[in-house]
Write an enzyme that holds these catalytic residues in place. Sequence first.
Site, PDB file in Angstrom:
ATOM      1  N   CYS A 125     -21.592  33.595  40.876  1.00 36.63           N
ATOM      2  CA  CYS A 125     -20.335  33.212  40.535  1.00 36.63           C
ATOM      3  C   CYS A 125     -19.777  33.851  38.435  1.00 36.63           C
ATOM      4  O   CYS A 125     -19.274  33.722  38.949  1.00 36.63           O
ATOM      5  CB  CYS A 125     -20.059  31.527  40.607  1.00 36.63           C
ATOM      6  SG  CYS A 125     -20.518  30.276  41.581  1.00 36.63           S
TER       7      CYS A 125
ATOM      8  N   HIS B 167     -14.334  31.134  35.432  1.00 31.84           N
ATOM      9  CA  HIS B 167     -14.790  30.465  37.088  1.00 31.84           C
ATOM     10  C   HIS B 167     -14.440  29.381  37.672  1.00 31.84           C
ATOM     11  O   HIS B 167     -14.329  28.337  36.746  1.00 31.84           O
ATOM     12  CB  HIS B 167     -16.235  31.178  37.133  1.00 31.84           C
ATOM     13  CG  HIS B 167     -17.176  30.653  38.507  1.00 31.84           C
ATOM     14  ND1 HIS B 167     -16.421  30.433  39.886  1.00 31.84           N
ATOM     15  CD2 HIS B 167     -17.705  29.011  38.657  1.00 31.84           C
ATOM     16  CE1 HIS B 167     -16.801  30.934  40.678  1.00 31.84           C
ATOM     17  NE2 HIS B 167     -17.640  29.585  39.895  1.00 31.84           N
TER      18      HIS B 167
ATOM     19  N   ASN C  19     -13.234  27.047  45.391  1.00 30.75           N
ATOM     20  CA  ASN C  19     -14.229  28.278  44.484  1.00 30.75           C
ATOM     21  C   ASN C  19     -14.472  28.733  44.902  1.00 30.75           C
ATOM     22  O   ASN C  19     -14.937  29.337  46.134  1.00 30.75           O
ATOM     23  CB  ASN C  19     -15.225  27.139  44.333  1.00 30.75           C
ATOM     24  CG  ASN C  19     -17.058  28.012  43.418  1.00 30.75           C
ATOM     25  OD1 ASN C  19     -16.601  28.544  42.914  1.00 30.75           O
ATOM     26  ND2 ASN C  19     -17.562  27.749  42.503  1.00 30.75           N
TER      27      ASN C  19
END
Length: 324
Positions: free
Chosen positions: A113, A251, A281
């Site tokens: 990520c 993020h 996500n």
Amino acid sequence: MQPVIVGTGSYLPERVVHNDELAKMMDTSDEWIYSHTGIHQRHIAQDDQACSDMAVEAAKRALEDAGLTEKDIDMIIVSTVTGDYNGFPSTAAVVQHKLNAPQAAAMDVSAACAGFIYGLETARGFLLAGTAKRILVIGSEILTRISDWSDRSTCVLFGDGAGAAVVELTEDRPWESALHAEGSGFDKLKRELGGSAFPLKEGEVIGKNAFLYMDGQAVYLFAVRSVGQAIKEVLDKAELTIDDIAYVVPHQANVRIIEAVCKRNKYDLDKFYMNIERTANTSSASIPLALDEMNKKGLLKKGDKIVLCGFGGGLTYGAILLEW
Ligand code: UT7
């Protein structure tokens, strides 16, 4: 000279799956998912779409935004943990082919990520070294394809999508970066099967370790700690404070993580751009997706200083402070 982002693009698959739809498939609810994460829905790729297909769409849109064509690109960097192939060839090579940009070098970056942050900083290195003049940095992920759909504590968190940015050098502008990893936490977020540590064996029945595993609480604690630290590090390097920053683009993992970071560091939550409610996500795609959304909404003005901040599997984390 420092890099500047001259174009952004993104792609979200058409199919939208709301939490209510998941609640029909498993023991969960919109109330639980939204209150624990800030997510209401995610986009899910079609069966015939691969990571590279989404990457190419995002890349085309970024090139269009920059007023460039695929022939203007020297290098393609794709950040992904859900690439077209397991290990090789790189997804970047496939993207280069599908984009019809044979002149461009192509490589993947694997930092989960935090991958877009690592990819952007890698691009900066190539630009400053003179290896390339203009680079496409893409984050593209099909996380729903490696999710364990029998594990409600992880599968509800993820979505598919891609974001891209075109970077080139310009006159001096501020650019500070912080890249880190806590490798001791490598097993907190992982997909085991298919690598050399857990190789595929012909005829063997696929088990749970073929899918994404996460120790949610360990990652949560790491994230709250690391995001604040990375933001502070780039601010300190630039001799700026959070008041000088127009937006932080974190993020998009969990609204609660960002709220905790703001509370702990006394940051104004309104400065943190979030679209996780609609996208869930999307790992390394989340920052360029959010950035493109902000760009298209006209939220970013020339001269604005922004901080991008990523964190995730590895456990990797990092931030970049740049001027729009
Ligand atoms: O991009 C990668 C970075 N990853 C992250 O940032 C994730 C970081 N971690 C988190 O965001 C949180 O740990 C989660 C959102 C994953 C989980 O939240 P939590 O508050 O830590 O929940 P929990 O795992 O402690 O579970 C609490 C309860 C459990 O039930 P019991 O044992 O208390 O009865 C779970 O079984 O919630 C239950 N639960 C669910 N209930 C309904 C877990 N998932 C679900 C679900 N729906 N989807």
